[in-house]
Scaffold this motif. Sequence first.
Motif, PDB file in Angstrom:
ATOM      1  N   PRO A 133      -0.628 -19.693   1.474  1.00  0.00           N
ATOM      2  CA  PRO A 133       0.236 -19.045   0.536  1.00  0.00           C
ATOM      3  C   PRO A 133       1.244 -18.115   1.052  1.00  0.00           C
ATOM      4  O   PRO A 133       0.963 -17.297   1.981  1.00  0.00           O
ATOM      5  N   GLY A 134       2.192 -17.542   0.125  1.00  0.00           N
ATOM      6  CA  GLY A 134       3.360 -16.548   0.666  1.00  0.00           C
ATOM      7  C   GLY A 134       2.400 -15.067   0.560  1.00  0.00           C
ATOM      8  O   GLY A 134       1.539 -14.972  -0.175  1.00  0.00           O
ATOM      9  N   HIS A 135       2.871 -14.301   1.318  1.00  0.00           N
ATOM     10  CA  HIS A 135       2.284 -13.170   1.377  1.00  0.00           C
ATOM     11  C   HIS A 135       2.980 -12.330   2.585  1.00  0.00           C
ATOM     12  O   HIS A 135       3.630 -12.644   3.320  1.00  0.00           O
ATOM     13  N   ILE A 136       2.726 -10.906   2.114  1.00  0.00           N
ATOM     14  CA  ILE A 136       3.305 -10.006   3.033  1.00  0.00           C
ATOM     15  C   ILE A 136       2.075  -9.001   3.507  1.00  0.00           C
ATOM     16  O   ILE A 136       1.325  -8.835   2.850  1.00  0.00           O
ATOM     17  N   HIS A 137       2.433  -8.932   5.004  1.00  0.00           N
ATOM     18  CA  HIS A 137       1.049  -8.198   5.622  1.00  0.00           C
ATOM     19  C   HIS A 137       1.227  -6.681   5.606  1.00  0.00           C
ATOM     20  O   HIS A 137       2.473  -6.070   5.560  1.00  0.00           O
ATOM     21  N   ALA A 138       0.165  -5.869   5.488  1.00  0.00           N
ATOM     22  CA  ALA A 138       0.044  -4.487   5.335  1.00  0.00           C
ATOM     23  C   ALA A 138      -1.029  -3.769   6.152  1.00  0.00           C
ATOM     24  O   ALA A 138      -2.152  -4.358   5.976  1.00  0.00           O
ATOM     25  N   MET A 139      -0.849  -2.930   7.089  1.00  0.00           N
ATOM     26  CA  MET A 139      -1.907  -2.287   7.872  1.00  0.00           C
ATOM     27  C   MET A 139      -1.638  -0.947   7.688  1.00  0.00           C
ATOM     28  O   MET A 139      -0.588  -0.335   7.840  1.00  0.00           O
ATOM     29  N   VAL A 140      -2.778  -0.429   6.936  1.00  0.00           N
ATOM     30  CA  VAL A 140      -2.638   0.735   6.230  1.00  0.00           C
ATOM     31  C   VAL A 140      -3.669   1.686   6.796  1.00  0.00           C
ATOM     32  O   VAL A 140      -4.919   1.605   6.909  1.00  0.00           O
ATOM     33  N   TYR A 141      -2.853   2.948   7.351  1.00  0.00           N
ATOM     34  CA  TYR A 141      -3.828   3.926   8.046  1.00  0.00           C
ATOM     35  C   TYR A 141      -3.485   5.487   8.175  1.00  0.00           C
ATOM     36  O   TYR A 141      -2.320   5.517   7.912  1.00  0.00           O
ATOM     37  N   ALA A 142      -4.358   6.140   8.211  1.00  0.00           N
ATOM     38  CA  ALA A 142      -4.105   7.563   8.168  1.00  0.00           C
ATOM     39  C   ALA A 142      -5.467   8.259   8.783  1.00  0.00           C
ATOM     40  O   ALA A 142      -6.590   7.764   8.651  1.00  0.00           O
ATOM     41  N   GLU A 143      -5.079   9.389   9.421  1.00  0.00           N
ATOM     42  CA  GLU A 143      -6.001  10.090  10.010  1.00  0.00           C
ATOM     43  C   GLU A 143      -7.193  10.548   9.138  1.00  0.00           C
ATOM     44  O   GLU A 143      -7.146  10.886   8.140  1.00  0.00           O
ATOM     45  N   GLY A 144      -8.454  10.236   9.476  1.00  0.00           N
ATOM     46  CA  GLY A 144      -9.442  10.609   8.625  1.00  0.00           C
ATOM     47  C   GLY A 144      -9.988   9.547   7.616  1.00  0.00           C
ATOM     48  O   GLY A 144     -10.968   9.764   6.891  1.00  0.00           O
ATOM     49  N   TYR A 145      -9.226   8.464   7.659  1.00  0.00           N
ATOM     50  CA  TYR A 145      -9.686   7.202   6.767  1.00  0.00           C
ATOM     51  C   TYR A 145     -10.107   5.886   7.528  1.00  0.00           C
ATOM     52  O   TYR A 145      -9.456   5.779   8.399  1.00  0.00           O
ATOM     53  N   VAL A 146     -10.646   4.878   6.774  1.00  0.00           N
ATOM     54  CA  VAL A 146     -11.063   3.698   7.520  1.00  0.00           C
ATOM     55  C   VAL A 146      -9.668   3.014   7.239  1.00  0.00           C
ATOM     56  O   VAL A 146      -9.346   2.610   5.961  1.00  0.00           O
ATOM     57  N   PRO A 147      -9.106   2.419   8.349  1.00  0.00           N
ATOM     58  CA  PRO A 147      -7.768   1.846   8.047  1.00  0.00           C
ATOM     59  C   PRO A 147      -8.268   0.392   7.434  1.00  0.00           C
ATOM     60  O   PRO A 147      -9.253  -0.129   7.419  1.00  0.00           O
ATOM     61  N   VAL A 148      -7.159  -0.341   6.884  1.00  0.00           N
ATOM     62  CA  VAL A 148      -7.429  -1.538   6.496  1.00  0.00           C
ATOM     63  C   VAL A 148      -6.103  -2.561   6.631  1.00  0.00           C
ATOM     64  O   VAL A 148      -4.795  -1.936   6.890  1.00  0.00           O
ATOM     65  N   THR A 149      -6.454  -3.611   6.961  1.00  0.00           N
ATOM     66  CA  THR A 149      -5.551  -4.687   7.421  1.00  0.00           C
ATOM     67  C   THR A 149      -5.417  -5.597   6.153  1.00  0.00           C
ATOM     68  O   THR A 149      -6.720  -6.622   6.220  1.00  0.00           O
ATOM     69  N   THR A 150      -4.469  -6.006   5.563  1.00  0.00           N
ATOM     70  CA  THR A 150      -4.420  -6.959   4.529  1.00  0.00           C
ATOM     71  C   THR A 150      -3.119  -7.433   4.028  1.00  0.00           C
ATOM     72  O   THR A 150      -2.189  -7.592   5.001  1.00  0.00           O
ATOM     73  N   HIS A 151      -3.092  -8.228   2.901  1.00  0.00           N
ATOM     74  CA  HIS A 151      -1.798  -8.908   2.515  1.00  0.00           C
ATOM     75  C   HIS A 151      -1.688  -8.646   1.194  1.00  0.00           C
ATOM     76  O   HIS A 151      -2.881  -8.257   0.307  1.00  0.00           O
ATOM     77  N   LEU A 152      -0.427  -8.907   0.442  1.00  0.00           N
ATOM     78  CA  LEU A 152      -0.287  -8.955  -0.931  1.00  0.00           C
ATOM     79  C   LEU A 152       0.105 -10.413  -0.964  1.00  0.00           C
ATOM     80  O   LEU A 152       1.380 -10.784  -0.245  1.00  0.00           O
TER      81      LEU A 152
END
Length: 298
Positions: free
Chosen positions: A224-243
């Motif tokens: 299905p259509g989706h846009i990818h996002a890898m979201v990360y900042a120091e001190g946090y658990v990163p997440v690799t996801t889609h919308l």
Amino acid sequence: MQDKQITDVTAAVLRTLEGCTDPRYKQVMTAVVQHLHALVKEVDLQPAEWMAALQFLTRTGQACTAQRQEFILLSDTLGVSMVVVGLEQARRSAKALADREASAMPTEATVQGPFYWEGSPVLPLGADIGAGMPGEPAFYSGTVSDTRGRPIANCCLDIWSGDGEGVYDMQIEGEAGKRLRARFHTDAAGRYHFWSIKPTFYPVPQDGPVGDMLRLMGRHPNRPGHIHAMVYAEGYVPVTTHLFPTDSPFLDSDVVFGVRNSLIVPFEKHAPGTAPDGRAMDRPYHSARFDFHLAPAA
Ligand code: BEZ
Ligand code: FE
């Protein structure tokens, strides 16, 4: 005559692991041997079938290049990637549930897929990574906060997608370079916004061994259509996801099993006019809002 013959091959292979000093490696390899041997016996595998399997894996390796990762595609289409993602998600959710002050669960992860490209350009908030690309423009906005609802400033959102025809830059032969991808950083209040296109469904690459496998299995190749996002900042658990846009086809039969209900987002369609960031749009556009939540790393 001495009896040298091994009658229980599985037990013999497992005994060879007695000298393994890495307990986790030993645990995993024990399970690999047990399950592989059990699979062969369960289906009464024929020599020619095992040879075909080895040739398939050989072709899978040979299809890998700097721009193409056929093994990731294999893992994704067999659902292994999402089983691994799901186990990790359950660990993260359990931690958030144990935190009395948590007000949100960490954003659900999904497959990274084979089209992530490290080192995307860093662009200012509001930039348009879809300009000049096939596809309908879309304005993306929202916030990043932690699981206690506190905004995360300077959080990186590494964004990538195919174009409005479902084609990724990495799939274009020659000198296309990076397109429809960038890194954005949240402002002091944890807010982000940028422009791209509304993503459309597309087939995963079918011209390699994984495509052959899908055809033999009688499966369609579409995501299905989706846009990818890898979201990360120091001190946090990163997440690799889609919308995923709510109205995309194949939401209920993603070839890589990556859809999560919490990641399905309405894309509102707007007539030409002034967009939320003040941009004058002379053609229709979409807008999508999504708030990400990251768990603290400790
Ligand atoms: C992707 O979304 O980019 C993707 C994920 C898994 C397999 C192929 C493509
Ligand atoms: Fe994708």
